[in-house]
Design a protein around this motif. Structure first.
Motif, PDB file in Angstrom:
ATOM      1  N   LYS A   1      81.572  42.180 -18.220  1.00 54.86           N
ATOM      2  CA  LYS A   1      81.815  40.700 -16.613  1.00 54.86           C
ATOM      3  C   LYS A   1      82.349  39.987 -16.917  1.00 54.86           C
ATOM      4  O   LYS A   1      83.434  40.354 -18.186  1.00 54.86           O
ATOM      5  N   TYR A   2      82.856  39.603 -15.975  1.00 59.48           N
ATOM      6  CA  TYR A   2      84.052  39.046 -15.673  1.00 59.48           C
ATOM      7  C   TYR A   2      84.354  37.732 -17.111  1.00 59.48           C
ATOM      8  O   TYR A   2      82.934  37.077 -17.018  1.00 59.48           O
ATOM      9  N   GLY A   3      85.350  37.041 -16.823  1.00 63.49           N
ATOM     10  CA  GLY A   3      86.155  36.278 -18.162  1.00 63.49           C
ATOM     11  C   GLY A   3      86.034  37.646 -19.625  1.00 63.49           C
ATOM     12  O   GLY A   3      86.836  36.945 -20.664  1.00 63.49           O
ATOM     13  N   ASP A   4      85.396  38.687 -19.617  1.00 67.32           N
ATOM     14  CA  ASP A   4      86.047  39.461 -20.676  1.00 67.32           C
ATOM     15  C   ASP A   4      87.330  39.622 -20.829  1.00 67.32           C
ATOM     16  O   ASP A   4      87.932  40.205 -19.697  1.00 67.32           O
ATOM     17  N   ASP A   5      88.355  39.695 -21.669  1.00 63.68           N
ATOM     18  CA  ASP A   5      90.171  40.277 -21.105  1.00 63.68           C
ATOM     19  C   ASP A   5      90.506  41.489 -20.900  1.00 63.68           C
ATOM     20  O   ASP A   5      91.227  41.454 -20.632  1.00 63.68           O
TER      21      ASP A   5
ATOM     22  N   GLN B   1      85.853  49.019 -17.531  1.00 60.87           N
ATOM     23  CA  GLN B   1      84.554  47.834 -16.809  1.00 60.87           C
ATOM     24  C   GLN B   1      83.508  48.602 -18.332  1.00 60.87           C
ATOM     25  O   GLN B   1      82.391  47.729 -18.254  1.00 60.87           O
ATOM     26  N   VAL B   2      83.723  49.300 -18.692  1.00 61.46           N
ATOM     27  CA  VAL B   2      83.028  50.214 -19.731  1.00 61.46           C
ATOM     28  C   VAL B   2      84.105  50.008 -21.526  1.00 61.46           C
ATOM     29  O   VAL B   2      83.647  50.338 -22.181  1.00 61.46           O
ATOM     30  N   GLY B   3      84.335  49.457 -20.746  1.00 62.95           N
ATOM     31  CA  GLY B   3      85.501  48.322 -22.537  1.00 62.95           C
ATOM     32  C   GLY B   3      86.172  49.607 -23.056  1.00 62.95           C
ATOM     33  O   GLY B   3      86.785  49.619 -23.959  1.00 62.95           O
ATOM     34  N   VAL B   4      86.942  50.592 -21.855  1.00 65.25           N
ATOM     35  CA  VAL B   4      87.782  51.770 -22.242  1.00 65.25           C
ATOM     36  C   VAL B   4      88.874  51.427 -21.165  1.00 65.25           C
ATOM     37  O   VAL B   4      89.143  51.428 -20.793  1.00 65.25           O
ATOM     38  N   LEU B   5      90.766  51.608 -22.434  1.00 59.56           N
ATOM     39  CA  LEU B   5      91.135  51.010 -20.780  1.00 59.56           C
ATOM     40  C   LEU B   5      92.171  52.067 -20.937  1.00 59.56           C
ATOM     41  O   LEU B   5      92.934  52.856 -21.961  1.00 59.56           O
TER      42      LEU B   5
ATOM     43  N   GLY C   1      94.358  45.835 -14.036  1.00 60.25           N
ATOM     44  CA  GLY C   1      94.019  44.515 -13.753  1.00 60.25           C
ATOM     45  C   GLY C   1      93.199  43.304 -13.543  1.00 60.25           C
ATOM     46  O   GLY C   1      93.948  43.195 -13.388  1.00 60.25           O
ATOM     47  N   VAL C   2      93.140  44.293 -12.331  1.00 60.63           N
ATOM     48  CA  VAL C   2      93.443  43.238 -10.856  1.00 60.63           C
ATOM     49  C   VAL C   2      92.064  43.336 -10.522  1.00 60.63           C
ATOM     50  O   VAL C   2      91.016  44.407 -10.253  1.00 60.63           O
ATOM     51  N   LEU C   3      91.218  42.510 -10.144  1.00 59.01           N
ATOM     52  CA  LEU C   3      89.819  42.378  -9.759  1.00 59.01           C
ATOM     53  C   LEU C   3      90.208  42.311  -8.449  1.00 59.01           C
ATOM     54  O   LEU C   3      90.989  40.992  -7.614  1.00 59.01           O
ATOM     55  N   PHE C   4      88.809  42.068  -7.543  1.00 55.87           N
ATOM     56  CA  PHE C   4      89.262  41.865  -5.812  1.00 55.87           C
ATOM     57  C   PHE C   4      88.979  40.668  -5.742  1.00 55.87           C
ATOM     58  O   PHE C   4      89.359  40.243  -4.622  1.00 55.87           O
ATOM     59  N   ILE C   5      88.666  39.697  -6.847  1.00 55.92           N
ATOM     60  CA  ILE C   5      88.653  38.192  -6.554  1.00 55.92           C
ATOM     61  C   ILE C   5      89.984  38.113  -6.437  1.00 55.92           C
ATOM     62  O   ILE C   5      90.468  36.544  -5.948  1.00 55.92           O
ATOM     63  N   ASP C   6      91.384  38.289  -6.327  1.00 63.30           N
ATOM     64  CA  ASP C   6      92.128  38.119  -6.845  1.00 63.30           C
ATOM     65  C   ASP C   6      92.674  37.849  -5.416  1.00 63.30           C
ATOM     66  O   ASP C   6      94.248  38.388  -5.179  1.00 63.30           O
ATOM     67  N   LYS C   7      91.470  39.315  -4.564  1.00 64.74           N
ATOM     68  CA  LYS C   7      92.515  39.537  -3.485  1.00 64.74           C
ATOM     69  C   LYS C   7      91.377  39.519  -1.814  1.00 64.74           C
ATOM     70  O   LYS C   7      91.638  39.274  -0.895  1.00 64.74           O
ATOM     71  N   ILE C   8      90.144  38.093  -2.721  1.00 66.99           N
ATOM     72  CA  ILE C   8      89.275  37.350  -1.551  1.00 66.99           C
ATOM     73  C   ILE C   8      90.080  37.197  -0.608  1.00 66.99           C
ATOM     74  O   ILE C   8      90.758  35.795  -0.985  1.00 66.99           O
ATOM     75  N   VAL C   9      89.564  37.154   0.902  1.00 70.47           N
ATOM     76  CA  VAL C   9      89.763  35.993   1.770  1.00 70.47           C
ATOM     77  C   VAL C   9      89.122  35.339   2.096  1.00 70.47           C
ATOM     78  O   VAL C   9      89.324  33.923   2.917  1.00 70.47           O
ATOM     79  N   LYS C  10      88.074  35.424   2.175  1.00 68.19           N
ATOM     80  CA  LYS C  10      87.037  34.638   1.872  1.00 68.19           C
ATOM     81  C   LYS C  10      85.498  34.615   1.114  1.00 68.19           C
ATOM     82  O   LYS C  10      85.036  36.527   1.197  1.00 68.19           O
ATOM     83  N   LYS C  11      84.789  34.269   0.494  1.00 67.54           N
ATOM     84  CA  LYS C  11      84.166  34.617  -0.750  1.00 67.54           C
ATOM     85  C   LYS C  11      82.951  34.006  -0.198  1.00 67.54           C
ATOM     86  O   LYS C  11      82.556  33.223   0.451  1.00 67.54           O
ATOM     87  N   GLU C  12      81.969  34.795  -0.911  1.00 68.74           N
ATOM     88  CA  GLU C  12      80.617  34.654   0.067  1.00 68.74           C
ATOM     89  C   GLU C  12      79.571  34.662  -1.646  1.00 68.74           C
ATOM     90  O   GLU C  12      80.352  35.604  -2.697  1.00 68.74           O
TER      91      GLU C  12
END
Length: 154
Positions: free
Chosen positions: A8-12, A51-55, A138-149
């Motif tokens: 989940k978000y916050g996991d390095d 997302q399942v802990g495997v790089l 290492g890029v998440l969709f929240i880095d690219k949001i133009v409008k958040k909900e």
């Protein structure tokens, strides 16, 4: 196969760059199977290995059109157009946002047998390819949001 825990978000690990897969062996095939099972259990349309802990540079995608994509070392080689639509993420539950993505993309990758393939996606499939490949960098969709909900976010 087995279900994997979704980070989940916050996991390095979600912010780290994944490594290329050098050889597709039984371990990689097991990971692909586990990722597919986890994707379906979570009712998602895409899942990346971090997302399942495997790089590792591995993604699975099923947008519900009857085609399951298992891509190893995927790389976008062509994109065209642009549109904005809603996205969410299994690693950031409860958050959605408007994200601009290409309308059409072509991706080169290896399939689970190690064969080189090129796949093309339009609209939702193009969005899923981009979203999951972003995870590998290492890029998440929240880095690219133009409008958040929703709750959470950056």
């Amino acid at each position: 196969m087995a279900l994997r825990n979704i980070r989940k978000y916050g996991d390095d690990i979600l912010r780290k760059k994944s490594r290329k897969v050098d050889v597709i062996n039984d371990r990689i095939k097991t990971l692909l199977g586990d990722m597919v099972d986890t994707l379906y259990e979570e009712d998602g349309i895409g899942l990346a290995a971090p997302q399942v802990g495997v790089l590792k540079r591995i993604v699975v995608i099923d947008i519900g059109d009857g085609v399951l994509y298992k891509l190893v070392n995927p790389e976008i080689i062509y994109s065209e157009g642009s549109y904005i639509d809603r996205e969410g993420c299994l690693s950031i539950p409860g958050v959605e946002g408007e994200v601009e993505r290409p309308q059409i993309v072509k991706v080169k990758a290896l399939n689970e047998e190690g064969e080189k393939i090129v796949v093309e996606g339009k609209d939702l499939l193009a969005r899923a390819f981009c979203h999951e490949i972003d995870h590998l960098n290492g890029v998440l969709f929240i880095d690219k949001i133009v409008k958040k909900e929703g709750e959470g976010g950056k």
